[in-house]
Design an enzyme around this catalytic site. Structure first.
Site, mmCIF file in Angstrom:
data_model
loop_
_atom_site.group_PDB
_atom_site.id
_atom_site.type_symbol
_atom_site.label_atom_id
_atom_site.label_comp_id
_atom_site.label_asym_id
_atom_site.label_seq_id
_atom_site.Cartn_x
_atom_site.Cartn_y
_atom_site.Cartn_z
ATOM 1 N N ASP A 90 -10.508 -4.214 -4.357
ATOM 2 C CA ASP A 90 -9.875 -3.316 -3.391
ATOM 3 C C ASP A 90 -10.713 -2.044 -3.262
ATOM 4 O OD1 ASP A 90 -8.151 -1.449 -2.060
ATOM 5 O OD2 ASP A 90 -6.411 -2.602 -2.703
ATOM 6 N N SER A 105 0.836 -1.202 0.000
ATOM 7 C CA SER A 105 0.000 0.000 0.000
ATOM 8 C C SER A 105 0.874 1.256 0.000
ATOM 9 C CB SER A 105 -0.944 -0.031 1.207
ATOM 10 O OG SER A 105 -1.887 1.024 1.155
ATOM 11 N N HIS A 122 -8.389 -4.661 0.207
ATOM 12 C CA HIS A 122 -7.124 -3.961 0.436
ATOM 13 C C HIS A 122 -6.317 -4.589 1.569
ATOM 14 C CE1 HIS A 122 -4.394 -0.643 -0.112
ATOM 15 N NE2 HIS A 122 -4.409 -0.373 1.185
#
Length: 365
Positions: free
Chosen positions: A212, A147, A241
């Protein structure tokens, strides 16, 4: 102006757990640092590392006697080392790698405040420790960014010509693109992975969930298309996610990638550079950049004769012209929506226990 804009962007990018999930103390007998609220392991070192920006970050190093490579892991925006501890230990075992994880400035028990530039200094400090304290060579390092962690990971990878490999887990094209579907790179954007990924010379594995809800699947897909050395990506159908570790395919594919790059030829570029000599060549981190056309595919139709903007003022004027159609209410609403999406990532800590069970299942099947 750049500092103000970066500070605003940072509010959307960083959510350090509050309070931190662990504390640091020093063992009275051995004098070694230890973390609270996690089981003590003889093969785990707890470290405090100084950064070139004056902060002191906490890191952990997991040794595996079977390892020939070392994974340097940059975690996501809503976790700290206490929450990642068990996952790091499990990854070290199943991938047969040494693993170093670290907390960004302002995360866990690291000092300072989180910012884009601090994270660049943070990952450099961790990498420097691997070189100087553990004798790790650049060609034996795999960078792993999850991320927001894809930002410092891609930035460092673009400046290490003999790096073995890179793993990008639910990565971002850039910070601004998470919030708005912009088609160019602005000087005030953060983590401009879209403009740096083409400078990474080693194999890159990208993993992203197709559902996501925080960073759209298109981010991972476009980054993969821009890679020089593409490795078979892992697009997890229905993956979100914060739950990719729950899928058996995650550890299987990751283990296959590590095995492939371990057996593959060493990087051919012989011009080795240490972290100490990287700073003078930095172009995208130590000073704001002017707005420039990005590598978005939709931008390729622009005329090649388009002149670069000469100053930040001209960028601001252009932004004002394009943004006047939006009302201030729309901007506030989009900001609230972006905050809501990022808030969902704060709930990611519970999945690590399930992820360990999933990794075990993946190994047995």
């Amino acid at each position: 102006m750049g500092g103000v804009t970066s500070s605003v962007a940072a509010k959307f990018a960083f959510f350090p757990p509050n309070p931190p999930s662990y504390k640091i103390s020093r063992d009275e007998v051995s004098g070694l640092l230890k973390m609270s609220d996690v089981p003590h392991r003889e093969n785990v070192d707890v470290l405090k590392l100084p950064t070139r920006r004056g902060q002191e970050i906490v890191a952990m190093y997991v040794r595996n006697p079977m390892a020939t490579m070392t994974l340097l892991y940059s975690h996501g925006n809503a976790a700290d080392l206490g929450q990642m501890y068990e996952l790091f230990v499990e990854l070290s075992v199943h991938l047969r790698v040494n693993l170093m994880g670290y907390d960004y400035s302002g995360y866990g028990q690291s000092t300072g405040k989180p910012s884009e530039y601090n994270t660049y200094a943070d990952i450099e400090a961790a990498y420097k420790c691997l070189e100087e304290q553990y004798g790790v060579k650049e060609e034996d390092v795999v960078l792993y960014g999850q991320s927001v962690g894809s930002g410092p990971t891609v930035d460092l990878a673009a400046r290490l010509p003999r790096l073995r490999a890179v793993v990008l887990h639910s990565p971002i094209l850039s910070g601004l693109r998470v919030m708005y579907p912009v088609k160019r790179t602005y000087w005030f954007d953060i983590y401009k992975n879209i403009d740096k990924i083409g400078m990474v010379n080693c194999p890159v594995l990208i993993m992203h969930g197709t559902s996501d809800e925080v960073v759209d699947f298109s981010h991972g897909k476009q980054l993969w298309e821009l890679c020089k050395e593409k490795y078979e990506p892992l697009w997890l159908k229905g993956g979100g996610h914060c739950n990719l570790e729950l899928y058996p395919e995650y550890i299987k594919h990751l283990k296959k990638f590590i095995s492939t790059v371990e057996k593959g030829p060493l990087p051919r570029n012989s011009s080795r550079r240490s972290v100490d000599r990287l700073d003078p060549s930095r172009k995208s981190t130590d000073r704001p950049e002017k707005s420039r056309t990005s590598t978005d595919r939709s931008e390729k139709v622009r005329s090649t004769t388009e002149r670069p903007e000469k100053s930040r003022n001209s960028t601001d004027r252009q932004d004002n012209r394009t943004e006047k159609a939006r009302t201030s209410t729309d901007r506030r609403e989009k900001s609230r929506n972006s905050i809501d999406r990022f808030e969902k990532s704060r709930k990611s800590t519970d999945h690590f226990e399930k992820a360990r069970a999933s990794i075990d299942r993946g190994e047995r099947t």
